[in-house]
Design a protein around this motif. Structure first.
Motif, PDB file in Angstrom:
ATOM      1  N   PRO A  70       0.751  -1.171  -0.020  1.00 21.98           N
ATOM      2  CA  PRO A  70      -0.019   0.026  -0.054  1.00 21.98           C
ATOM      3  C   PRO A  70       0.781   1.309   0.065  1.00 21.98           C
ATOM      4  CG  PRO A  70      -0.707  -1.515   1.783  1.00 21.98           C
ATOM      5  CD  PRO A  70       0.385  -1.940   1.044  1.00 21.98           C
ATOM      6  N   HIS A  71       2.076   1.102   0.642  1.00 20.63           N
ATOM      7  CA  HIS A  71       3.033   2.513   0.650  1.00 20.63           C
ATOM      8  C   HIS A  71       3.569   2.868  -0.471  1.00 20.63           C
ATOM      9  CE1 HIS A  71       2.044   2.635   4.982  1.00 20.63           C
ATOM     10  NE2 HIS A  71       2.422   1.099   5.179  1.00 20.63           N
ATOM     11  N   VAL A  72       3.678   1.755  -1.570  1.00 24.71           N
ATOM     12  CA  VAL A  72       4.755   1.770  -2.882  1.00 24.71           C
ATOM     13  C   VAL A  72       3.742   1.675  -4.062  1.00 24.71           C
ATOM     14  CG1 VAL A  72       6.851   1.126  -1.541  1.00 24.71           C
ATOM     15  CG2 VAL A  72       5.377  -0.639  -2.882  1.00 24.71           C
ATOM     16  N   ASP A  73       2.537   1.521  -3.773  1.00 25.73           N
ATOM     17  CA  ASP A  73       1.579   1.281  -5.124  1.00 25.73           C
ATOM     18  C   ASP A  73       1.949   2.498  -5.813  1.00 25.73           C
ATOM     19  OD1 ASP A  73      -0.318   0.302  -6.743  1.00 25.73           O
ATOM     20  OD2 ASP A  73      -1.896   1.422  -5.617  1.00 25.73           O
ATOM     21  N   GLY A  74       1.850   2.146  -7.231  1.00 32.28           N
ATOM     22  CA  GLY A  74       2.158   3.319  -8.250  1.00 32.28           C
ATOM     23  C   GLY A  74       3.544   3.769  -8.331  1.00 32.28           C
ATOM     24  N   THR A  75       4.531   3.260  -7.575  1.00 33.91           N
ATOM     25  CA  THR A  75       5.659   3.883  -7.609  1.00 33.91           C
ATOM     26  C   THR A  75       6.594   3.726  -8.991  1.00 33.91           C
ATOM     27  OG1 THR A  75       6.016   3.920  -5.263  1.00 33.91           O
ATOM     28  CG2 THR A  75       8.172   4.000  -6.295  1.00 33.91           C
ATOM     29  N   PHE A  90      13.129   7.203  -6.155  1.00 34.91           N
ATOM     30  CA  PHE A  90      11.847   6.571  -6.223  1.00 34.91           C
ATOM     31  C   PHE A  90      10.663   7.666  -6.444  1.00 34.91           C
ATOM     32  CE2 PHE A  90      14.519   4.096  -3.587  1.00 34.91           C
ATOM     33  CZ  PHE A  90      14.331   2.868  -3.968  1.00 34.91           C
ATOM     34  N   ARG A  91       9.868   7.649  -7.210  1.00 35.30           N
ATOM     35  CA  ARG A  91       8.682   8.649  -7.366  1.00 35.30           C
ATOM     36  C   ARG A  91       7.361   7.871  -7.101  1.00 35.30           C
ATOM     37  NH1 ARG A  91      11.639   8.570 -12.053  1.00 35.30           N
ATOM     38  NH2 ARG A  91      13.206  10.571 -12.366  1.00 35.30           N
ATOM     39  N   ASN A  92       6.934   8.334  -5.882  1.00 37.07           N
ATOM     40  CA  ASN A  92       5.848   7.469  -5.200  1.00 37.07           C
ATOM     41  C   ASN A  92       4.689   8.520  -5.182  1.00 37.07           C
ATOM     42  OD1 ASN A  92       4.339   6.049  -3.485  1.00 37.07           O
ATOM     43  ND2 ASN A  92       5.790   5.622  -1.933  1.00 37.07           N
ATOM     44  N   PRO A  93       3.654   8.105  -5.722  1.00 35.53           N
ATOM     45  CA  PRO A  93       2.382   8.918  -5.405  1.00 35.53           C
ATOM     46  C   PRO A  93       1.618   8.793  -4.037  1.00 35.53           C
ATOM     47  CG  PRO A  93       2.066   7.103  -6.897  1.00 35.53           C
ATOM     48  CD  PRO A  93       3.512   6.893  -6.571  1.00 35.53           C
ATOM     49  N   GLN A  94       2.236   7.548  -3.281  1.00 37.47           N
ATOM     50  CA  GLN A  94       1.540   7.473  -2.072  1.00 37.47           C
ATOM     51  C   GLN A  94       2.239   8.306  -0.786  1.00 37.47           C
ATOM     52  OE1 GLN A  94      -1.046   5.794  -1.764  1.00 37.47           O
ATOM     53  NE2 GLN A  94      -0.881   5.155  -3.913  1.00 37.47           N
ATOM     54  N   ALA A  95       3.513   8.783  -1.215  1.00 36.12           N
ATOM     55  CA  ALA A  95       4.524   9.783  -0.210  1.00 36.12           C
ATOM     56  C   ALA A  95       3.796  11.006  -0.217  1.00 36.12           C
ATOM     57  CB  ALA A  95       5.738   9.693  -0.928  1.00 36.12           C
ATOM     58  N   THR A  96       3.431  11.394   1.129  1.00 32.62           N
ATOM     59  CA  THR A  96       2.893  12.941   1.425  1.00 32.62           C
ATOM     60  C   THR A  96       3.888  13.840   1.948  1.00 32.62           C
ATOM     61  OG1 THR A  96       2.200  12.050   3.640  1.00 32.62           O
ATOM     62  CG2 THR A  96       0.526  11.780   1.879  1.00 32.62           C
ATOM     63  N   GLY A  97       4.988  13.147   2.205  1.00 25.68           N
ATOM     64  CA  GLY A  97       6.080  14.101   2.702  1.00 25.68           C
ATOM     65  C   GLY A  97       7.218  13.448   2.770  1.00 25.68           C
ATOM     66  N   GLU A  98       8.565  14.181   2.804  1.00 27.16           N
ATOM     67  CA  GLU A  98       9.927  13.866   3.037  1.00 27.16           C
ATOM     68  C   GLU A  98      10.624  14.260   4.050  1.00 27.16           C
ATOM     69  OE1 GLU A  98      11.838  13.739  -0.557  1.00 27.16           O
ATOM     70  OE2 GLU A  98      10.763  12.083  -1.396  1.00 27.16           O
ATOM     71  N   CYS A  99      11.437  13.577   4.939  1.00 28.95           N
ATOM     72  CA  CYS A  99      12.342  14.383   5.854  1.00 28.95           C
ATOM     73  C   CYS A  99      13.532  15.280   4.847  1.00 28.95           C
ATOM     74  CB  CYS A  99      13.196  13.384   6.519  1.00 28.95           C
ATOM     75  SG  CYS A  99      14.341  12.561   5.811  1.00 28.95           S
ATOM     76  N   GLY A 100      13.966  16.217   5.697  1.00 25.60           N
ATOM     77  CA  GLY A 100      14.832  17.175   5.129  1.00 25.60           C
ATOM     78  C   GLY A 100      16.058  16.560   4.338  1.00 25.60           C
TER      79      GLY A 100
END
Length: 113
Positions: A70-75, A90-100
């Motif tokens: 579920p966390h990598v679907d569409g990556t 990784f270009r992940n549409p499920q990612a909503t934020g990243e650390c600095g």
């Protein structure tokens, strides 16, 4: 459910797999890590594990465990070279934020932890 590899990632994956005795594909997933929550895991796989989803990308099997899916679907997985550095990106549409530092990411709250 899907994960795709760019042509550059397919080429690198084939080299990576060929270097590992018994390697049959890539294992792709996430693990809890970092200040944001998850980090990507990519390694050579010898076989599918119980409950894995197997996606074939241009002849390269990609094994994804059920908890990670579920966390990598569409990556989209790419492989880039920047100067002397090279890495999977990784270009992940499920990612909503990243650390600095870009080492970890978060996903929607409704996905399993």
């Amino acid at each position: 459910m899907s994960v795709s590899l760019t042509p550059a990632a397919v080429d690198r994956a084939r080299q990576y797999i060929a270097q590992q005795p018994g390697g049959t594909g890539l294992r792709f997933g996430v693990r809890k890590n970092g200040c944001s929550g998850f980090a990507y895991v990519i390694d050579v796989a010898a076989s599918a594990g119980q409950g894995d989803t197997v996606i074939e990308a241009d002849g390269v099997p990609v094994f994804i465990d059920a908890a990670s899916l579920p966390h990598v679907d569409g990556t989209e997985i790419d492989f880039v070279r920047r100067g002397l550095n090279q890495e999977f990106v990784f270009r992940n549409p499920q990612a909503t934020g990243e650390c600095g530092c870009g080492e970890s990411f978060t996903t929607r709250d409704d996905l399993p932890a």
